[in-house]
Every structure is written in C-alpha cells, then in structure tokens.
Design a protein around this motif. Structure first.
Motif, PDB file in Angstrom:
ATOM      1  N   UNK A   1      82.792   6.738 -30.055  1.00 41.23           N
ATOM      2  CA  UNK A   1      83.609   5.867 -30.522  1.00 41.23           C
ATOM      3  C   UNK A   1      85.125   6.810 -31.070  1.00 41.23           C
ATOM      4  N   UNK A   2      85.558   7.636 -31.799  1.00 39.62           N
ATOM      5  CA  UNK A   2      85.944   8.041 -32.966  1.00 39.62           C
ATOM      6  C   UNK A   2      87.117   8.948 -31.258  1.00 39.62           C
ATOM      7  N   UNK A   3      85.945   9.273 -30.368  1.00 39.39           N
ATOM      8  CA  UNK A   3      86.929   9.847 -28.995  1.00 39.39           C
ATOM      9  C   UNK A   3      87.586   9.261 -28.370  1.00 39.39           C
TER      10      UNK A   3
ATOM     11  N   UNK B   1      81.136  12.125 -42.487  1.00 37.46           N
ATOM     12  CA  UNK B   1      81.008  10.561 -42.218  1.00 37.46           C
ATOM     13  C   UNK B   1      79.330  11.309 -41.356  1.00 37.46           C
ATOM     14  N   UNK B   2      79.238  11.878 -40.337  1.00 39.46           N
ATOM     15  CA  UNK B   2      78.684  13.069 -40.384  1.00 39.46           C
ATOM     16  C   UNK B   2      78.206  13.614 -40.375  1.00 39.46           C
TER      17      UNK B   2
ATOM     18  N   UNK C   1      80.404  18.354 -33.641  1.00 38.14           N
ATOM     19  CA  UNK C   1      80.315  17.135 -34.549  1.00 38.14           C
ATOM     20  C   UNK C   1      79.073  16.269 -33.844  1.00 38.14           C
ATOM     21  N   UNK C   2      78.632  16.530 -32.498  1.00 45.50           N
ATOM     22  CA  UNK C   2      77.416  16.487 -31.691  1.00 45.50           C
ATOM     23  C   UNK C   2      76.128  17.757 -32.306  1.00 45.50           C
ATOM     24  N   UNK C   3      76.491  18.988 -32.368  1.00 47.84           N
ATOM     25  CA  UNK C   3      75.962  19.804 -32.738  1.00 47.84           C
ATOM     26  C   UNK C   3      75.277  19.821 -34.048  1.00 47.84           C
TER      27      UNK C   3
ATOM     28  N   UNK D   1      75.106   8.541 -34.743  1.00 49.16           N
ATOM     29  CA  UNK D   1      76.295   9.103 -35.707  1.00 49.16           C
ATOM     30  C   UNK D   1      77.096   9.668 -34.002  1.00 49.16           C
ATOM     31  N   UNK D   2      76.035   9.904 -32.927  1.00 46.98           N
ATOM     32  CA  UNK D   2      76.850   9.574 -31.714  1.00 46.98           C
ATOM     33  C   UNK D   2      77.195   9.385 -30.947  1.00 46.98           C
TER      34      UNK D   2
END
Length: 83
Positions: free
Chosen positions: A36-38, A18-19, A73-75, A30-31
C-alpha cells in the motif's frame, strides 16, 4: 494535492518504523502495508511528474528508490518472521 520529495521520504520512513515494530504473526499484514505504501508513493510521484513538479528522470529515480525500499522492508518482515 502537492507532495514534496520530503513528504514522500517521510512517509516511507514512517512505514519502515512501523515495520520494525511488527511481530512474526503480522508478517502478511506488514507486507500488505508495504504494498500500500509503494502504491501510494507511486501515485504521488506520478502526480508530481504530471504536474511538472519533477522530471521524468527524477520520477524514475524515486521509483527505483521506492522499489529498493519495498524490497528491503519485505526482507525485514521475512527476518522478523524467522525469529
């Protein structure tokens, strides 16, 4: 509710896909989704540990994996924003 390691990994993989589909305008969203996923994954791991389904060491390893995935994912979200 019983969560398996495969379920946790699959949810993280789906989040990663998704990201990849996000554009720069959606970086903040996205972040937020990553966070939320974490949180969901951490809650699942805690529940599994409390239920005796995994050991503390296994929970710690999954938590470390979750943190690494979140950072990656944040990167990716930052890189997408730079495009």
């Amino acid at each position: 509710m019983k969560f398996t390691k495969a379920t946790i990994i699959a949810s993280a993989a789906a989040m990663s896909l998704g990201l990849a589909a996000c554009d720069s305008a959606a970086e903040n969203e996205a972040e937020e989704n990553i966070e939320e996923m974490e949180d969901a994954r951490d809650n699942q791991v805690d529940a599994m540990e409390e239920a005796g389904e995994i050991t503390e060491d296994q929970a710690d390893a999954i938590d470390d994996q979750t943190d690494a995935m979140e950072e990656s994912m944040e990167e990716q979200a930052d890189e997408i924003d730079e495009m």
